[in-house]
Design a protein around this motif. Structure first.
Motif, short mmCIF file in Angstrom:
data_model
loop_
_atom_site.label_atom_id
_atom_site.label_comp_id
_atom_site.label_asym_id
_atom_site.label_seq_id
_atom_site.Cartn_x
_atom_site.Cartn_y
_atom_site.Cartn_z
N ILE B 316 0.87 -1.18 0.00
CA ILE B 316 0.00 0.00 0.00
C ILE B 316 0.90 1.23 0.00
O ILE B 316 1.79 1.36 0.85
N TYR B 317 0.67 2.11 -0.97
CA TYR B 317 1.50 3.29 -1.15
C TYR B 317 0.62 4.54 -1.18
O TYR B 317 -0.48 4.49 -1.70
N PRO B 318 1.15 5.63 -0.62
CA PRO B 318 0.37 6.87 -0.77
C PRO B 318 0.49 7.36 -2.21
O PRO B 318 1.56 7.24 -2.81
N GLU B 319 -0.61 7.86 -2.76
CA GLU B 319 -0.54 8.42 -4.11
C GLU B 319 0.42 9.59 -4.13
O GLU B 319 1.16 9.80 -5.07
N ASP B 320 0.35 10.37 -3.06
CA ASP B 320 1.25 11.50 -2.93
C ASP B 320 2.33 11.09 -1.93
O ASP B 320 2.05 10.86 -0.76
N GLY B 321 3.56 10.98 -2.44
CA GLY B 321 4.67 10.51 -1.61
C GLY B 321 4.81 11.26 -0.29
O GLY B 321 5.25 10.69 0.72
N ALA B 322 4.38 12.52 -0.26
CA ALA B 322 4.51 13.33 0.95
C ALA B 322 3.59 12.83 2.07
O ALA B 322 3.73 13.21 3.22
N PHE B 343 1.81 -4.78 9.02
CA PHE B 343 2.46 -3.98 7.97
C PHE B 343 3.90 -3.68 8.34
O PHE B 343 4.26 -3.62 9.50
N GLU B 344 4.71 -3.54 7.31
CA GLU B 344 6.07 -3.07 7.53
C GLU B 344 6.50 -2.26 6.31
O GLU B 344 5.99 -2.46 5.21
N PRO B 345 7.44 -1.33 6.52
CA PRO B 345 7.81 -0.44 5.42
C PRO B 345 8.43 -1.21 4.27
O PRO B 345 9.12 -2.21 4.49
N GLU B 346 8.17 -0.78 3.07
CA GLU B 346 8.89 -1.32 1.92
C GLU B 346 9.03 -0.20 0.89
O GLU B 346 8.36 0.81 0.97
N THR B 347 9.93 -0.37 -0.04
CA THR B 347 10.05 0.62 -1.11
C THR B 347 9.90 -0.07 -2.45
O THR B 347 10.25 -1.24 -2.61
N SER B 348 9.34 0.67 -3.36
CA SER B 348 9.19 0.18 -4.72
C SER B 348 9.83 1.22 -5.63
O SER B 348 9.70 2.42 -5.39
N GLY B 352 7.68 4.24 -4.87
CA GLY B 352 8.35 4.98 -3.80
C GLY B 352 8.22 4.29 -2.46
O GLY B 352 8.29 3.06 -2.37
N PHE B 353 7.98 5.07 -1.40
CA PHE B 353 7.91 4.52 -0.06
C PHE B 353 6.49 4.13 0.29
O PHE B 353 5.56 4.89 0.06
N GLY B 354 6.35 2.93 0.85
CA GLY B 354 5.02 2.48 1.23
C GLY B 354 5.14 1.35 2.24
O GLY B 354 6.14 1.25 2.95
N PHE B 355 4.11 0.51 2.31
CA PHE B 355 4.10 -0.56 3.29
C PHE B 355 3.65 -1.86 2.67
O PHE B 355 2.75 -1.88 1.84
N ARG B 356 4.28 -2.94 3.08
CA ARG B 356 3.79 -4.26 2.72
C ARG B 356 2.83 -4.65 3.83
O ARG B 356 3.20 -4.69 5.01
N ILE B 380 -4.61 6.18 -1.95
CA ILE B 380 -3.58 5.13 -1.90
C ILE B 380 -3.57 4.30 -3.18
O ILE B 380 -4.54 4.26 -3.92
N ILE B 381 -2.45 3.66 -3.39
CA ILE B 381 -2.31 2.70 -4.48
C ILE B 381 -2.02 1.34 -3.86
O ILE B 381 -1.15 1.23 -3.00
N THR B 382 -2.77 0.34 -4.29
CA THR B 382 -2.56 -1.00 -3.75
C THR B 382 -2.03 -1.89 -4.86
O THR B 382 -2.54 -1.87 -5.96
N THR B 383 -1.01 -2.65 -4.56
CA THR B 383 -0.46 -3.53 -5.59
C THR B 383 -1.16 -4.88 -5.55
O THR B 383 -1.93 -5.17 -4.64
N ALA B 384 -0.89 -5.70 -6.55
CA ALA B 384 -1.54 -7.00 -6.66
C ALA B 384 -1.32 -7.81 -5.39
O ALA B 384 -0.21 -7.88 -4.88
N PRO B 385 -2.38 -8.43 -4.85
CA PRO B 385 -2.20 -9.23 -3.64
C PRO B 385 -1.38 -10.49 -3.93
O PRO B 385 -1.42 -11.03 -5.02
#
Lengths: 376, 615
Positions: B316-322, B343-348, B352-356, B380-385
């Motif tokens: 899960i990533y914020p649409e706006d990185g800020a 959840f834990e932080p991850e980067t793509s 950018g910065f988000g959470f798994r 938010i943007i959610t990636t494929a489960p």
């Protein structure tokens, strides 16, 4: 004395075209009396403007509509005389009146010419009867041709015609024959507008019933149209405008170079003292207005940033764009804009030559997308 | 219950405890659990009908819209029984969806009994069974209640015999009610008092209070909902969380009323209530933990709440990185009310910065997404489960992969395993064919099929979890006109032929779009997703090739054609302001898009890729 352009809106038409969303009243809703009162109200508005804005010199006048030539010759005379008495028109003032082929005769044209109108703009739109029909025009191409010849007969040596593309059922071939037929008339100026479906117009409501040329067809027909016009001696000087040498429309160039203008009549826009404002689109209140202040709505008060952005946005509508020198003189963020342009220059959407930045033909086709990136 | 057991219970019970009943209501979704809860609250005058909202217990906006109870909530009722005695009935509401089995078990552990609601028109369904087993496992007294007796198609005899035959508990005299009309609601209250055992526990023993739920209140801090098994807790006590050792001073205790908290003297053995203790560090209150007193602590914690493991992971990533910090705060707050969320932080590279984030299932994931958007106003943007894959590497190590980006390359893998579930599907017989095709298509292994009665069957399949986390439930519903029900539990890891599918836009790989898929399905999936991407990537000034690849090999390809023309409107005096605003708006629209290398993609494109319904 400030030099400005003046626009006068005449909101009367014989009937409303299927694509038009301008403020206008069809014939059944305006009698001669209303037109008479409307001219009187315009004259009062001239007086009001003079009091409010002081002495002004005017180097272009454009009477548009609606259909200005729905007014009788005497009404047009009253209007023009009063305009000239109120404001100082420069001796070389470009004075344009829009005309619909079926709304003028020799008498009306000769009168206009006599009272200083030196340019006519005629809506021809197409040489294809089926297309004219779908657009809801009240004239045939033959009517248009005759009307055009009449303007010459009456001594007009600066005539512009409007043509449309992207019209339902239009093909590349039909569009090019329209252009060919129009260039054979040999006007001084040609405007070629892409049809836009405006919300609420009959054409928009019925859009599913028609077959419109698709994006690729439009790009292709417009591109071929440009070269046809060029061969006929008309060079493109703005996205939709083509002219013979020395015959660019001064009034419209004013809009694209941040010149001040005052608009009179219902729905007319003005840009004056950094404000863009318009007059209410209500004929009834306009006719009875004594104090025009109450009819005015300020749409926008331009900040320095707004003015900069408008300078870039509007000058890039012109085929010769802006000069880098002028960009530095007129804006505080010249480097920012140039930097934004860089990418598009590299990819062939824009060009920089002889100190000027401008759109290429391919760039004009997608200029909204590019401009939105450059400006904001 | 045998005599010795009863005797022992009566003996250890105080007079106070004899007048308490702690119970849950369990049911398959839509069998009327929340409506019955409403009627019980009305019948006991806990709330007047004037106060009664449509469903008091479902007080989250989202729950109302989806018509499901997501979060357990507890409420206290006072009831005068036909024996003339007053009783305190603590109702602990439970969710009813397959994703939330853990929440059900958590609530059940705080109770002595459960009402098992069965829809008289539908009979026993997959979650009826699953929930009934959870209750039986938790050693609860299960009291069946047949609901929806007001409907013309109600079949009481069939419902009763299904309860007896399929679940194996007596139902001969069970209450037959209509929660909607209020028919026979008193018989439910009588059954609660007469059939569900009173709680026991020694109020003089060291404190043992089990956390079954908690939520964050911006004024009170964390509000912990507990069932006290032994001892007593009151304001001023120094308490300790037994798993973390964290210590707090209790500021308030009391009972749970339908419209909020009611401060009280203490919460004693056998009772259900709340504790506040100015708890700000959210990770200190873990659902399932036992609370005891610092002085005179319990020697051991309550035996296990079932430990919950997320089954589905997505980024899960914020649409706006800020907004990264805002997203973190929101996840922390959600996690407090939802022990199953991890959840834990991850980067793509792409996002950018988000959470798994780990979820119980796809519904759970959708709910979290919606709550982040609605309650916390985040885009938010959610990636494929993804599920968790197990990989034996050639170097002898074993790794668990919850993010496709970290999937080892083909030559590093010795053997790959994927999680399988044991699925139970209950369906009217006429849909069996379609459902078997679906399960087959999802790589299911048929185990067996049982007739529950003449019209309904229960199918058992072993299915790869990654085949059911996308849209299996929707597909099942559409193939059975909504009648089939599903329940599943994890079976374990099984060897599988898996490949990692990558997507390249304009030649650049987009890590956030990668996922793991079974070899046999890779080609079809790759083509479908490439098509979906094509539909969802707005045209740009240049052509955008879309490629799907396994390793370095491209297996599917699409192209987003370049935009050749936008609207070339005229622009005279009256158009300038409007035109300028239009261009600005066009740019605003673009700001919402994610730049993936040289390509801009709408956030919706990521979600669209997930919807892969075959129909």
């Amino acid at each position: 004395m400030k030099n400005i352009g003046i626009y006068i809106h005449i909101p009367f038409c014989v009937s409303k075209c299927a694509y038009c969303d301008f403020y206008s009243l069809p014939q059944e809703r305006h009698g001669d009396e209303i037109r008479e009162q409307y001219v009187s109200a315009l004259i009062r508005q001239f007086e009001w403007a003079k009091k409010k804005y002081g002495e002004l010199s005017v180097s272009s006048v454009f009477i548009g509509g609606g259909t200005p030539t729905t007014l009788k010759a005497e009404q047009l005379v009253r209007l023009i005389t009063s305009l000239k008495n109120t404001f100082e028109l420069t001796c070389d003032c470009e004075f344009t009146v829009e005309a619909n082929p079926k709304t003028f005769d020799e008498n009306k044209l000769r009168t206009l010419k006599l009272f200083g109108v030196n340019r006519l703009s005629i809506g021809i739109q197409s040489s294809n009867e089926n297309e004219l029909n779908l657009l809801g025009r009240i004239h045939s191409f033959d009517d248009a041709k005759k009307a055009f010849e009449l303007t010459r007969k009456c001594g007009f040596d600066n005539v512009s015609v409007d043509v449309m593309y992207g019209v339902p059922s239009q093909t590349e071939q039909s569009f090019l024959s329209t252009l060919k037929a129009v260039t054979e008339l040999s006007p001084e100026h040609i405007s070629v507008y892409g049809l836009q479906l405006e919300e609420g117009t009959p054409l928009c409501k019925n859009r599913d019933k028609y077959v419109f040329p698709d994006e690729n067809e439009c790009v292709s027909m417009y591109s071929k149209g440009i070269s046809l016009l060029s061969k006929a001696g008309y060079s493109r000087y703005e996205i939709s405008n083509f002219a013979r040498e020395g015959k660019k429309c001064r009034h419209n160039l004013g809009y694209w170079s941040a010149r001040e203008y005052l608009g009179f009549g219902t729905g007319a826009y003005s840009y004056f003292n950094s404000q863009r404002f318009y007059c209410e689109e209500n004929t009834e209140s306009f006719l009875s207005a004594k104090d025009f202040d109450s009819l005015i709505t300020v749409e926008e008060t331009l900040s320095e940033t707004d003015k900069e952005k408008e300078f870039v946005m509007l000058s890039l509508r012109l085929t010769d764009g802006f000069s880098v020198k002028e960009l530095f003189e007129r804006t505080r963020n010249a480097e920012f804009y140039l930097d934004r342009c860089k990418k598009y220059i590299e990819s062939g959407f824009m060009e920089i030559r002889d100190g000027r930045v401008f759109f290429t033909e391919k760039g004009f086709d997608v200029s909204n997308t590019v401009l939105s990136e450059i400006l904001f | 219950m045998n005599i010795e057991k009863l005797y022992e219970r009566l003996h250890s019970m105080t007079e106070r405890q004899k007048h308490i009943r702690n119970f849950s209501i369990i049911a398959h979704i839509d069998h009327g659990k929340s409506t019955l809860a409403d009627r019980l609250l009305e019948a006991t005058k806990t709330v007047t009908s004037r106060e009664m909202e449509e469903q008091v217990l479902d007080n989250m906006e989202l729950e109302k819209e989806r018509g499901i109870t997501i979060k357990a909530r507890a409420v206290r009722m006072r009831y005068t029984h036909t024996d003339g005695q007053d009783y305190i009935l603590n109702l602990i509401d439970t969710p009813g969806h397959v994703d939330f089995n853990y929440e059900v078990s958590r609530s059940l552990n705080a109770c002595e009994g459960a009402l098992l609601i069965v829809d008289a028109t539908q009979g026993v369904e997959a979650q009826t069974l699953a929930n009934a087993y959870l209750a039986i496992d938790a050693d609860l007294e299960v009291v069946p209640v047949v609901n929806k007796m007001d409907l013309p198609s109600a079949d009481l005899d069939r419902a009763r015999s299904e309860i007896e035959d399929v679940i194996g508990i007596p139902a001969e005299d069970c209450p037959a009610v209509s929660a909607k009309t209020g028919l026979n609601i008193d018989s439910v209250l009588s059954a609660v008092v007469e059939q569900i055992p009173a709680p026991k526990g020694d109020e003089n023993a060291p404190l043992k209070a089990l956390i079954f739920d908690s939520y964050y209140d911006s004024y009170l801090g964390v509000v912990v909902l507990v069932r006290v098994f032994d001892g007593c807790v009151k304001a001023g006590d120094k308490i300790k969380m037994m798993s973390t050792g964290a210590v707090f001073d209790v500021t308030d205790v009391g009972s749970l009323e339908p419209f909020g908290l009611s401060s009280g003297e203490s919460v004693k053995a056998g009772e259900v209530g709340y504790i506040t203790a100015s708890i700000k560090t959210l990770s200190d209150t873990q659902v399932g933990d036992t609370i005891t007193l610092v002085e005179n602590p319990a020697s051991e914690a309550m035996p296990g709440f079932k430990k919950v493991n997320p089954m589905v992971y997505s980024g899960i990533y914020p649409e706006d990185g800020a907004k990264y910090e805002d997203l973190r705060e929101a996840l922390i707050k959600l996690q407090l009310n939802d022990a199953a969320l991890s959840f834990e932080p991850e980067t793509s590279i792409a996002l950018g910065f988000g959470f798994r984030c780990g979820f119980l299932g796809l519904l759970h994931m959708e709910i979290i997404q919606e709550r982040l958007e609605r309650e916390f106003n985040l885009d938010i943007i959610t990636t494929a489960p993804s599920v968790i894959y197990k990989i034996d590497c050639k170097d002898g190590s074993t790794v668990f992969i919850d993010n496709p980006s970290n999937y080892p390359t083909g030559d590093e893998i010795e053997k790959a395993y994927e999680p399988m579930v044991k699925a139970s599907i209950i369906t009217p017989v006429e849909y069996v064919g379609g459902i078997m095709d679906l399960c087959q298509d999802r790589r299911g292994i048929f185990i067996d099929m049982k007739y529950l009665d003449k019209t309904r069957t229960e199918l058992h399949y072993h299915l790869p979890l990654n085949e059911i986390i996308y849209d299996f439930f929707d597909a099942l519903k559409s193939r059975s006109r909504g009648y089939a029900s599903l329940d599943y539990e994890l079976l374990g890891y099984y060897p599988s032929k898996l490949v990692k599918l990558d997507f390249l836009l304009n030649g650049d790989p987009v890590d956030a779009l990668s996922f793991i898929v079974h070899e046999e399905k890779a080609y079809a999936r790759a083509r479908r997703i490439a098509e979906k991407l094509k539909e969802n990537i707005p045209r740009a000034l240049f052509e955008i090739p879309i490629q799907a690849a396994i390793g370095g090999k491209v297996i599917a390809r699409e192209t987003v054609k370049a935009m050749r023309k936008d609207v070339l409107a005229k622009c005279y005096g009256g158009d300038i302001t409007r035109k300028k605003k239009l261009l600005e708006k066009q740019k605003e629209g673009k700001k919402k898009m994610r730049k993936l290398g040289t390509v801009e993609v709408t956030p919706e494109a990521f979600m669209a890729v997930l919807k892969l319904d075959d129909n």
